[in-house]
Design an enzyme around this catalytic site. Structure first.
Site, short mmCIF file in Angstrom:
data_model
loop_
_atom_site.label_atom_id
_atom_site.label_comp_id
_atom_site.label_asym_id
_atom_site.label_seq_id
_atom_site.Cartn_x
_atom_site.Cartn_y
_atom_site.Cartn_z
N TRP A 31 -20.45 32.03 -6.11
CA TRP A 31 -21.41 31.85 -7.21
C TRP A 31 -22.58 32.81 -7.02
O TRP A 31 -23.07 32.96 -5.91
CB TRP A 31 -21.93 30.40 -7.23
CG TRP A 31 -21.22 29.53 -8.24
CD1 TRP A 31 -19.99 28.97 -8.10
CD2 TRP A 31 -21.73 29.14 -9.52
NE1 TRP A 31 -19.69 28.24 -9.21
CE2 TRP A 31 -20.74 28.33 -10.11
CE3 TRP A 31 -22.91 29.38 -10.22
CZ2 TRP A 31 -20.90 27.75 -11.37
CZ3 TRP A 31 -23.06 28.81 -11.47
CH2 TRP A 31 -22.06 28.01 -12.04
N GLU A 67 -19.29 24.27 -1.34
CA GLU A 67 -18.14 24.43 -0.44
C GLU A 67 -18.52 25.11 0.88
O GLU A 67 -17.68 25.24 1.78
CB GLU A 67 -17.03 25.21 -1.14
CG GLU A 67 -16.28 24.44 -2.20
CD GLU A 67 -17.09 24.16 -3.47
OE1 GLU A 67 -17.82 25.07 -3.90
OE2 GLU A 67 -16.99 23.04 -4.00
N THR A 94 -30.03 21.31 -15.89
CA THR A 94 -29.75 19.93 -15.47
C THR A 94 -30.20 19.71 -14.02
O THR A 94 -30.76 20.61 -13.39
CB THR A 94 -28.24 19.66 -15.55
OG1 THR A 94 -27.60 20.45 -14.55
CG2 THR A 94 -27.69 20.01 -16.92
N HIS A 96 -28.24 19.42 -11.54
CA HIS A 96 -27.19 19.91 -10.64
C HIS A 96 -27.79 20.64 -9.44
O HIS A 96 -27.33 20.49 -8.31
CB HIS A 96 -26.29 20.86 -11.44
CG HIS A 96 -24.87 20.84 -10.99
ND1 HIS A 96 -23.98 19.89 -11.40
CD2 HIS A 96 -24.20 21.66 -10.15
CE1 HIS A 96 -22.81 20.13 -10.84
NE2 HIS A 96 -22.92 21.19 -10.08
C1 DLZ Z 1 -21.48 24.15 -10.61
C2 DLZ Z 1 -22.49 25.07 -9.99
C3 DLZ Z 1 -23.69 25.37 -10.65
C4 DLZ Z 1 -24.05 24.79 -11.97
N1 DLZ Z 1 -24.58 26.23 -10.13
C5 DLZ Z 1 -24.32 26.79 -8.93
C6 DLZ Z 1 -25.24 27.70 -8.35
O1 DLZ Z 1 -26.29 28.05 -8.91
N2 DLZ Z 1 -24.92 28.21 -7.13
C7 DLZ Z 1 -23.77 27.89 -6.47
O2 DLZ Z 1 -23.56 28.39 -5.35
N3 DLZ Z 1 -22.88 27.05 -7.00
C8 DLZ Z 1 -23.11 26.50 -8.20
N4 DLZ Z 1 -22.21 25.65 -8.75
C9 DLZ Z 1 -20.91 25.43 -8.06
C10 DLZ Z 1 -20.93 24.36 -6.95
O3 DLZ Z 1 -21.56 24.86 -5.77
C11 DLZ Z 1 -19.50 23.95 -6.58
O4 DLZ Z 1 -18.74 25.11 -6.31
C12 DLZ Z 1 -18.82 23.18 -7.70
O5 DLZ Z 1 -19.58 22.07 -8.07
C13 DLZ Z 1 -17.41 22.69 -7.26
O6 DLZ Z 1 -17.50 21.81 -6.13
#
Ligand code: DLZ
Length: 157
Positions: A31, A67, A94, A96
């Site tokens: 991400w 992860e 959100t 999250h």
């Molecule tokens: C879902 C998600 C969101 C919205 N934002 C990020 C982020 O800014 N940085 C990041 O590393 N991961 C994000 N994720 C993904 C979650 O870390 C994770 O991979 C998913 O919820 C699946 O478990």
């Protein structure tokens, strides 16, 4: 704790242990990859600068920062001397952001208490991508550099 007046890339080179023969895993979240790649590069360059062999640096990819916990735990079981968990969580609309940031911080804390190798927290938790870019090779330095120095110091404890 603010990085406003502090460069993440500045450190006293004389206080860093020699990394010869150290094996280090870099667990990297996909991400916000433009940021996590730059953090990875900063960490890797710093490790090799302190004599860690390229052959002893392993990159392990995980989908997101959440992860990193599982990835780092797997790396702890693979007999690395230290693990660097690299991620970038950016505030969205959100809650999250809070769940992921808190879970990763707590998960990595638990690995440090219970596992056999130190896990360094190289996770940016910013409001904007601009702030993250500033801390991954921009005008605030590179948190990957700071994480690599921390890993070397923790192995040398
Ligand atoms: C879902 C998600 C969101 C919205 N934002 C990020 C982020 O800014 N940085 C990041 O590393 N991961 C994000 N994720 C993904 C979650 O870390 C994770 O991979 C998913 O919820 C699946 O478990």
């Amino acid at each position: 704790m603010a990085t406003a007046d502090h460069s993440l890339s500045q450190y006293d080179h004389t206080k860093v242990p020699n990394g010869k023969n150290f094996r280090i895993a870099l667990v990297v979240s996909e991400w916000n990859e433009v940021v996590t790649n730059a953090l990875f590069q900063g960490a890797k360059n710093t490790l090799t600068h302190h004599n860690v062999s390229e052959n002893n640096i392993e990159r392990i990819k995980v989908p997101g920062s959440f992860e990193l916990i599982y990835g780092a735990q797997r790396a702890q079981q693979m007999n690395f001397d230290a693990i660097i968990a690299i991620g970038c969580v950016i505030q969205g609309e959100t809650r999250h952001f809070e769940f992921i940031s808190n879970a990763v911080a707590q998960g990595i804390k638990d690995l440090n208490l219970n596992g056999k190798a130190p896990v360094v927290f190289c996770v940016l938790t910013d409001d904007t991508i601009k702030q993250s870019k500033a801390r991954s090779g921009g005008d605030k330095g590179n948190k990957g550099v700071e994480a690599a120095v921390t890993a070397l110091k923790m192995i040398g404890l």
